[in-house]
Design an enzyme around this catalytic site. Structure first.
Site, short mmCIF file in Angstrom:
data_model
loop_
_atom_site.label_atom_id
_atom_site.label_comp_id
_atom_site.label_asym_id
_atom_site.label_seq_id
_atom_site.Cartn_x
_atom_site.Cartn_y
_atom_site.Cartn_z
N HIS A 81 -3.80 -5.23 0.28
CA HIS A 81 -3.01 -5.71 1.50
C HIS A 81 -3.00 -6.96 1.66
CE1 HIS A 81 -2.80 -1.84 4.18
NE2 HIS A 81 -3.78 -1.52 3.34
N CYS A 86 0.81 -1.13 0.00
CA CYS A 86 0.02 0.09 -0.01
C CYS A 86 0.80 1.21 0.03
CB CYS A 86 -0.82 -0.03 1.10
SG CYS A 86 -2.49 0.87 0.65
N GLU A 145 -1.61 -9.20 3.50
CA GLU A 145 -1.29 -9.72 4.57
C GLU A 145 -2.65 -10.26 4.99
OE1 GLU A 145 -0.89 -6.66 3.91
OE2 GLU A 145 -1.50 -5.30 5.60
N1 GLN Z 1 -1.92 6.76 3.16
C1 GLN Z 1 -2.15 5.80 2.13
C2 GLN Z 1 -3.27 5.92 1.34
O1 GLN Z 1 -4.26 6.37 2.00
C3 GLN Z 1 -1.82 4.34 2.05
C4 GLN Z 1 -2.80 3.71 2.95
C5 GLN Z 1 -2.20 2.19 3.46
O2 GLN Z 1 -1.03 2.05 3.43
N2 GLN Z 1 -3.18 1.57 3.85
O3 GLN Z 1 -3.52 5.91 -0.01
#
Ligand code: GLN
Length: 541
Positions: free
Chosen positions: A511, A386, A513
């Site tokens: 994500h 992310c 994970e």
């Molecule tokens: N802050 C970033 C976004 O909102 C990444 C978010 C995250 O790593 N879950 O896009």
């Protein structure tokens, strides 16, 4: 139509919080599933937030996102990992949600003429949440974990509801387990049972009695201690379970199995079932304890003092380590403290794989960009999740494509926001539940690293973010050697990036994970650990 009698197992906690009720619930779930039963687990959280989505990780640990986009408690991660089934928003209810629906009904006029009260309106709402989990599924057993500690003001309505459910469903259909702590006092060299006795007294005040007590302890519990707990707390000695500290949370079901937990519970619930099946987990634990290889992986992030903030990432490394017969040692790197390339080099010198963790806000960003640069230059395997993908794109745009002010509009205004908000995010003012959340499709490019890892053209992965790779920069990034190996075609969004001329460099906007499970390690984690083992073999003299 549902016509079999569903059994309910409630898991409550006493003495202190943080005793691992979630893992106890998941372990019971695992054992009952091994008996061939159709099981689900839900969590009732006593706080007033509608969900943990807006809480600081220091308050709450990781937010676990489900396929349906709900942001839930991290215990749901344990449930999914242990019983290997996908949860929905119905598996996690907070006091905030209960009040929200009662107040909505009040405004609609559903209770016209009545005074709205905790009993019966709030308790009825809780009850209907617990029962409704069974609506579309015919579960044999519903395990319900109640957050917090017995004696908390906040959890009283939940406990009162359980008392009512026990009467409505009959004692043969409701089982109450209580997880408590037996502290060891050095001076007298003994385990103390008094806090457990007191928490059971608290339960009795509200009309509940435990059927089984799980005693968290660092020491073995002697027969006389068990007998004492049994006598004071009115449970038979066989139902006083030693829940001692173990090396891996995946050993907990085995520990319970040795004490016949599943048979005792099912016998009390008048259930006839098959033999237990714990073979898979036994094999997993054997491999976990007997690794053939070892690798050191750096986790670069902001909340490095609080491993609970990255719970699922840590679990995914356990699953993928086992499947690679390797011990994965984690080195935490707080990127706020690591802004110069020299300090970075020292930190990363003996590392075989680098992960840049998910995150929000601009703290520690410079250090994360340096980490991505280091792994690109020295060809150390890189896995960015992310924010970790976004960092890799910023670094590449700056240092390879020569776009000096490339940045994310999350951190500051710049003319070159290579990471930016999509149109549909720009007009959102509310913070709760408004990110890109839940499962989205992704198509993989043939022969990419991602394609090889998944061995599939189409995948479905869970998201939790607002910002995206800015499509206006795709051309320049691509022409300089970045590969967009995963794309959501419907929304035309980049989901996975890779680099040409690098043995293993992957960033994913989702994500992974959240979908890694015991004996089913997530393919990207599994491949990343494998690449790190290879890096170690080829580079360490
Ligand atoms: N802050 C970033 C976004 O909102 C990444 C978010 C995250 O790593 N879950 O896009």
């Amino acid at each position: 139509m549902n016509n079999k009698q569903t059994k309910f197992i409630f898991v409550l906690g006493g003495v202190i919080s943080g005793l691992g009720k979630g893992i106890a619930s998941a372990s019971i779930g695992y054992l009952l599933k091994g008996k061939g039963l159709n099981v689900t687990i839900m969590k009732l959280d006593p706080y007033l937030n509608l969900d943990p989505g807006t809480m600081n990780p220091y308050q709450h640990g990781e937010v676990f996102v489900l396929d349906d986009g709900s942001e839930t408690d991290l215990d749901l991660g344990h449930y999914e990992r242990f019983i290997d089934s996908n949860m929905t928003k119905n598996n996690n209810t907070t006091t905030g949600q209960i009040y929200e629906s009662v107040l909505e009904k009040e405004r609609k006029g559903d209770y016209l003429g009545q005074t709205i009260q905790v009993i019966p309106h709030i308790t009825n709402e809780i009850k209907s949440k617990v029962y409704s989990i069974n609506k579309s599924n015919n579960f044999d057993v519903v395990i319900v974990e109640v957050g917090g500690t017995v004696g908390d003001i906040e959890s009283l309505p939940f406990l009162e509801t359980i008392r009512q459910i026990r009467i409505e469903q009959g004692k043969d259909n409701v089982f109450i387990s209580h997880v408590t702590l037996l502290p060891y006092v050095d001076a007298s060299e003994e385990l103390k049972t008094k806090p457990t006795q007191h928490s059971v007294m608290k339960l009795r005040e509200i009309g509940l009695e435990p059927d089984m007590i799980f005693c968290r302890t660092s020491n073995e519990i002697s027969k006389s201690v068990k007998d004492k707990i049994s006598l004071f707390c009115s449970v038979s000695p066989s139902h006083v379970i030693e829940a001692s500290d173990v090396k891996s949370i995946y050993e907990v079901p085995l520990l319970f199995h040795k004490q016949n937990v599943e048979d005792l519970i099912l016998n009390d619930l008048k259930f006839k079932t098959n033999k237990s099946n714990i073979n898979e987990l036994e094999k997993f634990i054997y491999r976990f304890k007997n690794p053939q290889e070892s690798v050191d992986i750096a986790l670069c992030g902001k909340y490095t003092e609080l491993p609970d903030a990255y719970k699922s990432v840590l679990e995914a490394f356990i699953h993928s380590g086992v499947e690679n017969n390797a011990k994965v040692s984690i080195k935490w790197i707080n990127t706020e403290k690591l802004e110069s390339s020299d300090s970075l080099k020292n930190e990363l010198d003996n590392i075989h794989g680098i992960m840049v963790l998910p995150g929000f806000g601009d703290r520690g960003i410079k250090g994360k960009i340096e980490a991505a640069k280091y792994s690109r230059k020295f060809k150390v395997p890189y896995f960015g999740i992310c924010l970790g993908l976004q960092i890799a794109v910023i670094e590449f745009a700056k240092n390879v494509c020569g776009i000096k002010d490339a940045y994310s509009s999350e951190f500051k205004d710049t003319t070159n926001s290579v990471i930016d908000l999509m149109l549909n995010q720009k007009n959102i003012n509310k913070k709760g539940a408004t990110m890109r959340l839940g499962a989205y499709d992704c198509n993989l490019k043939m022969n990419s690293l991602a394609y090889k890892a998944y061995n599939s053209e189409k995948i479905l992965e869970r998201h939790r973010h607002r910002y995206e790779v800015n499509n206006n920069y795709r051309k320049v990034l691509e022409s300089n050697g970045m590969i967009f190996s995963g794309i959501n075609e419907k929304l035309d969004l980049v989901e996975i990036i890779e680099l040409e001329n690098h043995p293993w460099f992957i960033g994913c906007q989702f994500h992974p994970e959240l979908k890694s499970r015991v004996n089913k390690a997530h393919p990207l984690f599994k491949d990343f650990v494998k690449a790190s083992i290879n890096y170690k073999k080829n580079n360490v003299k």
